[in-house]
Design an enzyme around this catalytic site. Sequence first.
Site, short mmCIF file in Angstrom:
data_model
loop_
_atom_site.label_atom_id
_atom_site.label_comp_id
_atom_site.label_asym_id
_atom_site.label_seq_id
_atom_site.Cartn_x
_atom_site.Cartn_y
_atom_site.Cartn_z
N TYR A 10 0.81 -1.22 0.00
CA TYR A 10 0.00 0.00 0.00
C TYR A 10 0.85 1.29 0.00
O TYR A 10 0.32 2.39 -0.13
CB TYR A 10 -0.99 0.02 1.18
CG TYR A 10 -1.94 -1.17 1.23
CD1 TYR A 10 -2.12 -1.99 0.12
CD2 TYR A 10 -2.64 -1.49 2.37
CE1 TYR A 10 -2.96 -3.10 0.16
CE2 TYR A 10 -3.49 -2.59 2.42
CZ TYR A 10 -3.63 -3.40 1.31
OH TYR A 10 -4.47 -4.49 1.36
N LYS A 42 1.13 -7.26 5.58
CA LYS A 42 1.12 -8.39 4.64
C LYS A 42 2.42 -8.48 3.86
O LYS A 42 2.98 -7.46 3.44
CB LYS A 42 -0.05 -8.25 3.65
CG LYS A 42 -1.36 -7.92 4.31
CD LYS A 42 -2.53 -7.97 3.36
CE LYS A 42 -3.76 -7.37 4.00
NZ LYS A 42 -3.82 -5.90 3.92
#
Length: 275
Positions: free
Chosen positions: A40, A69
């Site tokens: 992100y 993640k």
Amino acid sequence: MQRIPAVGLGTWQAAPGEVTEAVKLAIDAGYRHFDCAYLYHNESEVGAGIQCKIKEGVVKREDLFIVSKLWCTSHKKSLVKAACTKSLKALKLDYLDLYLIHWPMGFKAMEDLVVTGLVKAIGVSNFNHEQLERLLNKPNLRFKPMTNQIECHPYLTQKDLIRFCQARDVSVTAYRPLGGSSEGVDLLDDPVIQRVARKYNKSPAQILLRFQIQRNVIVIPKSVTPKRILENIQVFDFELSEQDMNDILGLDRNFRMCSLPIAKNHKDYPFNIDY
Ligand code: NDP
């Protein structure tokens, strides 16, 4: 082990410049669960918001549940620890509560991170039931995945996969619970959702989130808009009737928005089977 708080703040596409403020406001509003990822490209801004609220004494680190993640470029065993450490550094934390493998193309070395204390728990994302079954049946599995984070909303209700996960004590986290944005599909405008929203005097987003909570599914709606951040956690003071739950389940059309088409030919591509 700590449970995953039922509502978390999603941070994908939350732009640097706005996400720090969103995180700060979310902590003030009662959010304790934050869904982040290396991919992100905003973990340092998310970390700045968290750090600020810890410094102000509003929360302690242990009150928070921070998820990140592992992206696909770091699946090799030798790269996993460095990838995790990079996310931790950006987030300004010394451990993660949960580290997910972002896509099901490898699960190696994640377990070592639990042993070293860099992460409290590990989990998976975008796994289909066969991939999860295979993982759970590994004779040398040391740590069971805590959750399977999957796309889930009324147009993709994931009934079978949710039943499968929950029967094996793997929680389910719904990503894209509001149907996201810019897909040409507006779940919030769906007439059934609108009708139910009017009936309970709630917003369409609150209906979509409450729907999941009543299925014991965790939600991580993303917002950088103060009013919406507040609205999205105010979902514990009403209950949808069985009929309304069934009407919402009836909207299922197996419509997947996040299908990672670039990986379609990969041997572990997760969406070539029913669930
Ligand atoms: P969401 O379903 O959370 O939708 C986000 C969109 O809805 C944004 O445009 C937001 O706008 C808008 N919105 C938020 N709250 C409201 C509201 N109350 N009323 C109206 N509109 C609203 O989609 P995401 O794809 O962001 O999914 C949520 C999170 O899940 C991600 O941020 C990410 O953390 C995770 N995720 C994980 C994936 C994975 O592969 N594991 C894949 C995709 C997502 P605004 O911000 O402008 O308020």
